[in-house]
Scaffold this motif. Structure first.
Motif, PDB file in Angstrom:
ATOM      1  N   ARG A   1       1.413  30.268  41.835  1.00 25.63           N
ATOM      2  CA  ARG A   1       1.780  31.511  42.760  1.00 25.63           C
ATOM      3  C   ARG A   1       0.737  32.795  42.583  1.00 25.63           C
TER       4      ARG A   1
ATOM      5  N   SER B   1      -2.022  32.085  44.844  1.00 32.05           N
ATOM      6  CA  SER B   1      -1.636  32.465  46.294  1.00 32.05           C
ATOM      7  C   SER B   1      -1.650  33.954  46.500  1.00 32.05           C
TER       8      SER B   1
ATOM      9  N   THR C   1      -4.884  35.280  46.772  1.00 38.82           N
ATOM     10  CA  THR C   1      -5.652  34.599  48.006  1.00 38.82           C
ATOM     11  C   THR C   1      -5.004  35.464  49.270  1.00 38.82           C
ATOM     12  N   GLN C   2      -3.582  35.923  49.342  1.00 41.58           N
ATOM     13  CA  GLN C   2      -3.260  36.638  50.464  1.00 41.58           C
ATOM     14  C   GLN C   2      -3.759  37.944  50.442  1.00 41.58           C
TER      15      GLN C   2
ATOM     16  N   LYS D   1       5.053  34.710  47.495  1.00 41.75           N
ATOM     17  CA  LYS D   1       4.115  33.586  47.644  1.00 41.75           C
ATOM     18  C   LYS D   1       4.894  32.466  47.055  1.00 41.75           C
TER      19      LYS D   1
ATOM     20  N   HIS E   1      -6.897  28.067  48.192  1.00 46.59           N
ATOM     21  CA  HIS E   1      -7.243  28.970  46.964  1.00 46.59           C
ATOM     22  C   HIS E   1      -8.615  28.900  46.873  1.00 46.59           C
TER      23      HIS E   1
END
Length: 315
Positions: A160, A163, A166-167, A72, A282
């Protein structure tokens, strides 16, 4: 005649060597030893492993450059932008050769077979973001090629982490599976949960130390992921210089897509953007919790800046 007699005499009196009984080792140990022997073969300046040569003169080669991370951090964007250069041949998917034991056990020939066909003038590049935070990987890469040039793209550690969450969150949403809120991961017993894997991946100082045991700093180019998002061309220029490529990529290769909210690529009149999964918003995080994240990363960030001899505009 005397020499012949002396030779014959030596053969007669030479003791007979009885081979010793081989040590009993497990199948796993045998596999590991086999892999290590293969990786110690000379692949320093030129690849000893070559695939079949295509009729057009191209062949598969072991990578001379690896994008080692961070997850990320913008590794896909970096690879896509770097692929604009005609002297770059990039592997399409993440190979996970050095960090997945089943892949690593397949050996270097298997690894090379995952690479794209390239011409002798081209640099083959592979990207697997998990390499940076995997303890065994630096030594394994070093054993394959001590002259490897490594690319590492980093973002603000706190951003990071968000992220990263979030993924995984959207991966669960697509599969119609529930997933806890980010607060449930970040907080444990009222304190910041430093055992959360996403936080560990953002401890750049800790992981970088492991890489510097095997590679000098001038073999690791750090790309500023935050700057790459806002203004990609200057960062890609630096990568070209690090890889000793002729300056082929220029500012006209990038354009800002207002709909998507980030830069896309223009190559020979053809325009393309990163997958829609990139650049997702986010989740909202309480400001007090964000402050805890910023405070936690402050000291590791300072140590990282000292370690690499440069600073980054992070919280």
């Amino acid at each position: 005649m005397a020499a012949l007699l002396l030779g014959a005499l030596l053969l007669i009196v030479q003791p007979h060597i009885v081979p010793s009984r081989p040590a009993v080792i497990s199948k796993a140990e045998a596999t590991s030893q086999s892999v290590q022997k293969e990786l110690l073969k000379k692949t320093v300046l030129k690849n000893d492993f070559k695939g079949d040569i295509h009729f057009n003169g191209s062949c598969q080669q072991l990578p001379q450059t690896i994008i080692i991370g961070v997850r990320k951090g913008g590794t896909r964007a970096l690879l896509e932008m770097l692929s604009l250069h005609p002297d770059i041949a990039a592997a399409e998917s993440e190979v996970h050769f050095f960090d997945w034991e089943d892949h690593y056990g397949n050996g270097l020939q298997w690894y090379m077979n995952q690479m794209p066909f390239s011409y002798p003038r081209q640099i083959t590049v592979e990207k697997t973001p998990a390499y940076f935070t995997s303890p065994k990987v630096p030594e394994r890469v070093y054993n394959m090629n001590q002259s490897m040039r490594l690319l590492l793209i980093l973002r603000d550690p706190s951003e990071r982490v968000l992220s990263d969450y979030t993924q995984v969150f959207y991966n669960h949403v697509q599969k119609h599976k529930p997933y806890p809120s980010i607060e449930e991961f970040l907080i444990k017993d009222g304190e910041l949960n430093v055992d959360y894997k996403a936080i560990n991946r953002s401890l750049y100082y800790f992981h970088m130390q492991n890489w510097l045991k095997y590679f000098p700093l001038d073999h690791i180019h750090i790309v500023d992921g935050d700057k790459l998002i806002k203004d990609p061309f200057p960062e890609i220029e630096k990568v070209e210089k690090f890889l000793r490529l002729s300056p082929q990529i220029n500012a006209s290769n990038f354009y800002f897509n207002k709909t998507k909210g980030f830069y896309c690529l223009r190559d020979s009149g053809r325009e393309r953007c990163l997958h829609e999964s990139k650049g997702r918003a986010h989740p909202h995080v309480d400001s007090h919790l964000l402050d805890k994240l910023y405070e936690y990363f402050h000291e590791p960030n300072r140590k990282f800046f000292e370690l690499v001899g440069r600073t980054f505009d992070w919280h």
